[in-house]
Design a protein around this motif. Structure first.
Motif, PDB file in Angstrom:
ATOM      1  N   CYS A 311       0.839  -1.205   0.000  1.00  0.00           N
ATOM      2  CA  CYS A 311       0.000   0.000   0.000  1.00  0.00           C
ATOM      3  C   CYS A 311       0.879   1.262   0.000  1.00  0.00           C
ATOM      4  O   CYS A 311       1.771   1.404   0.820  1.00  0.00           O
ATOM      5  N   ARG A 312       0.624   2.188  -0.919  1.00  0.00           N
ATOM      6  CA  ARG A 312       1.426   3.414  -1.004  1.00  0.00           C
ATOM      7  C   ARG A 312       0.584   4.643  -0.663  1.00  0.00           C
ATOM      8  O   ARG A 312       0.905   5.759  -1.082  1.00  0.00           O
ATOM      9  N   CYS A 313      -0.511   4.461   0.076  1.00  0.00           N
ATOM     10  CA  CYS A 313      -1.393   5.601   0.395  1.00  0.00           C
ATOM     11  C   CYS A 313      -0.618   6.756   1.030  1.00  0.00           C
ATOM     12  O   CYS A 313      -0.870   7.926   0.723  1.00  0.00           O
ATOM     13  N   VAL A 316       1.070   8.711  -1.606  1.00  0.00           N
ATOM     14  CA  VAL A 316       0.083   9.444  -2.413  1.00  0.00           C
ATOM     15  C   VAL A 316      -0.357  10.699  -1.654  1.00  0.00           C
ATOM     16  O   VAL A 316      -0.435  11.795  -2.220  1.00  0.00           O
ATOM     17  N   CYS A 326       1.395   3.249  -7.682  1.00  0.00           N
ATOM     18  CA  CYS A 326       1.220   2.207  -6.657  1.00  0.00           C
ATOM     19  C   CYS A 326       1.013   0.876  -7.374  1.00  0.00           C
ATOM     20  O   CYS A 326       0.155   0.772  -8.260  1.00  0.00           O
ATOM     21  N   LEU A 328      -0.503  -1.651  -6.611  1.00  0.00           N
ATOM     22  CA  LEU A 328      -1.820  -2.259  -6.417  1.00  0.00           C
ATOM     23  C   LEU A 328      -2.929  -1.550  -7.202  1.00  0.00           C
ATOM     24  O   LEU A 328      -4.033  -2.083  -7.344  1.00  0.00           O
ATOM     25  N   PHE A 329      -2.623  -0.355  -7.713  1.00  0.00           N
ATOM     26  CA  PHE A 329      -3.642   0.468  -8.363  1.00  0.00           C
ATOM     27  C   PHE A 329      -4.295  -0.278  -9.529  1.00  0.00           C
ATOM     28  O   PHE A 329      -3.598  -0.774 -10.432  1.00  0.00           O
ATOM     29  N   CYS A 333      -6.483  -3.192  -6.033  1.00  0.00           N
ATOM     30  CA  CYS A 333      -7.131  -2.071  -5.346  1.00  0.00           C
ATOM     31  C   CYS A 333      -8.005  -1.294  -6.336  1.00  0.00           C
ATOM     32  O   CYS A 333      -7.485  -0.655  -7.258  1.00  0.00           O
ATOM     33  N   PHE A 339      -8.104  -1.452  -1.275  1.00  0.00           N
ATOM     34  CA  PHE A 339      -7.082  -1.963  -0.363  1.00  0.00           C
ATOM     35  C   PHE A 339      -6.654  -0.854   0.600  1.00  0.00           C
ATOM     36  O   PHE A 339      -6.327  -1.089   1.742  1.00  0.00           O
ATOM     37  N   GLY A 340      -6.652   0.380   0.100  1.00  0.00           N
ATOM     38  CA  GLY A 340      -6.244   1.518   0.935  1.00  0.00           C
ATOM     39  C   GLY A 340      -7.339   2.576   0.950  1.00  0.00           C
ATOM     40  O   GLY A 340      -8.222   2.591   0.087  1.00  0.00           O
ATOM     41  N   CYS A 342      -7.346   5.699   0.196  1.00  0.00           N
ATOM     42  CA  CYS A 342      -7.402   6.665  -0.918  1.00  0.00           C
ATOM     43  C   CYS A 342      -8.273   6.146  -2.067  1.00  0.00           C
ATOM     44  O   CYS A 342      -8.614   6.885  -2.984  1.00  0.00           O
ATOM     45  N   MET A 343      -8.609   4.859  -2.022  1.00  0.00           N
ATOM     46  CA  MET A 343      -9.499   4.286  -3.037  1.00  0.00           C
ATOM     47  C   MET A 343     -10.920   4.156  -2.485  1.00  0.00           C
ATOM     48  O   MET A 343     -11.860   3.881  -3.222  1.00  0.00           O
ATOM     49  N   CYS A 350      -6.837   8.231  -5.267  1.00  0.00           N
ATOM     50  CA  CYS A 350      -6.796   7.018  -6.096  1.00  0.00           C
ATOM     51  C   CYS A 350      -8.158   6.766  -6.746  1.00  0.00           C
ATOM     52  O   CYS A 350      -8.236   6.406  -7.923  1.00  0.00           O
TER      53      CYS A 350
END
Ligand code: SF4
Length: 361
Positions: A311-313, A316, A326, A328-329, A333, A339-340, A342-343, A350
């Protein structure tokens, strides 16, 4: 401009884009408001401004910046048998160490989505044999309404209404951002709604102490382009200041009454932000006289927080990477299966990339 249509008129927007290009200045600008993020993505402004302007998003979505540890506390409170946890819709899908509130609800926890803090007060009134905990998440815009709910509960003598205050304040977060080692932003688009409450003074330290131009912006595409133009012009002229592009809603002194209500109930406290860590004085805790309503002081077991793999929230939210960077984007996610945080939020960076930007598809 007088009418809403004018703020979206293609002819006016094209004229603004021309004026931006004529300045012949490039900059990396950060918006610090989830609604701005969504407007920028939905109206397709980002590619139109490239390559002169690189628009990156900052920690402007209150759902997204809520830390994993604080979500862990909210989940622990929700698991107490006589507790009803009341919260705004987006929060039920934010992952914490024990899963999400939605998952907790499917296991039997009483989690209720409310549309205002006063709905949570009503819930307490209707359920005298239960303890209702309102999960207070939001910036200076939301905190006065939660403060008003606390005052109402006190006035009514409700003994079963409590608040877990996870509110956050924008100016201390901006201060933390500009002190980061890798900070490289040339100007801030400041949040319109927060500024309706704060006014203009709270941001003066940015141009004064750090030489960073700032513009308080409204929420129409023409507002954003006007704010971008003003930021570039200040950069080109070397005259940073706080400009108010949203003067139809933001007064220089802000909304004193809202601030007074907020200060009557809350005091400044340290708060943990996702991505930015612990920031001194960046949160709001209930004042001593309301300590009996403070669910944050309840003894609950909060599981240890572990880094969520991939996770790179955090990056971001600090504008270090774009969502598409990221791993996972759009893979593991997506808005249907986030997953995070921001989504999760409708104002998350995201989610806005995924839903509206060419790059995100
Ligand atoms: S794509 Fe998902 S995991 Fe990656 S930064 Fe965005 S919300 Fe976080």
């Amino acid at each position: 401009m007088k009418y809403l249509d004018e703020y979206r008129s293609p002819a006016i927007l094209q004229g603004q884009l021309r004026a931006i290009r004529e300045l012949d200045t490039s900059a990396v600008l950060m918006e610090v408001c989830g609604t701005h993020t969504m407007v920028i993505s939905r109206s397709g402004l980002r590619p139109l401004l490239t390559p002169e302007v690189d628009l990156v998003s900052g920690p402007g979505c209150p759902v997204c910046v809520t830390s994993e540890r604080d979500m862990g506390r909210a989940l622990a409170l929700a698991s107490i048998e006589d507790v009803i946890l009341a919260t705004f819709g987006d929060m039920v899908r934010v992952p914490g160490p024990q899963g999400t509130l939605l998952e907790a609800s499917s296991r039997g926890a009483a989690v209720k989505v409310v549309y205002s803090p006063l709905d949570a007060v009503a819930l307490a009134r209707e359920n005298p044999d239960r303890r209702v905990v309102f999960l207070g998440v939001g910036f200076e815009t939301t905190a006065p309404t939660v403060a008003a709910a606390v005052l109402r509960a006190r006035e009514e003598g409700l003994g079963n209404f409590f608040v877990l205050s996870l509110h956050k304040l924008i100016p201390p977060a901006l201060k933390a951002l500009v002190h980061m080692e890798d900070f490289s932003i040339d100007g801030f688009l400041l949040p319109g709604h927060v500024s309706v409450v704060l006014g203009t003074e709270a941001y003066r330290f940015l141009p004064r102490e750090h030489g960073i131009p700032c513009v308080i912006s409204g929420f129409e595409p023409a507002d954003i382009l006007r704010a971008v133009y003003l930021l570039l012009r200040m950069k080109a002229e070397g005259k940073p200041e706080v400009a108010n592009e949203y003067s139809r809603a933001v007064r220089p002194e802000g909304n004193r009454r809202a601030r007074e209500t907020m200060c009557r109930v809350f005091r400044e406290a340290d708060a943990e932000w996702r991505g930015l860590g612990l920031i001194p004085g960046s949160g709001l805790a209930l004042r001593e006289e309301f300590a009996d309503l403070d669910a944050g002081s309840w003894e609950v077991e909060v599981p240890e927080v572990r880094e969520r793999s991939g996770c790179r929230c955090g990056d971001v939210l600090c504008g270090r990477i774009r969502p598409t960077e990221c791993p996972l984007f759009a893979r593991s996610c997506t808005p249907d299966s986030p997953f995070g945080p921001c989504m999760v939020s409708s104002e998350g960076t995201c989610a806005s990339y995924y839903l509206y930007e060419e790059e995100g598809r």
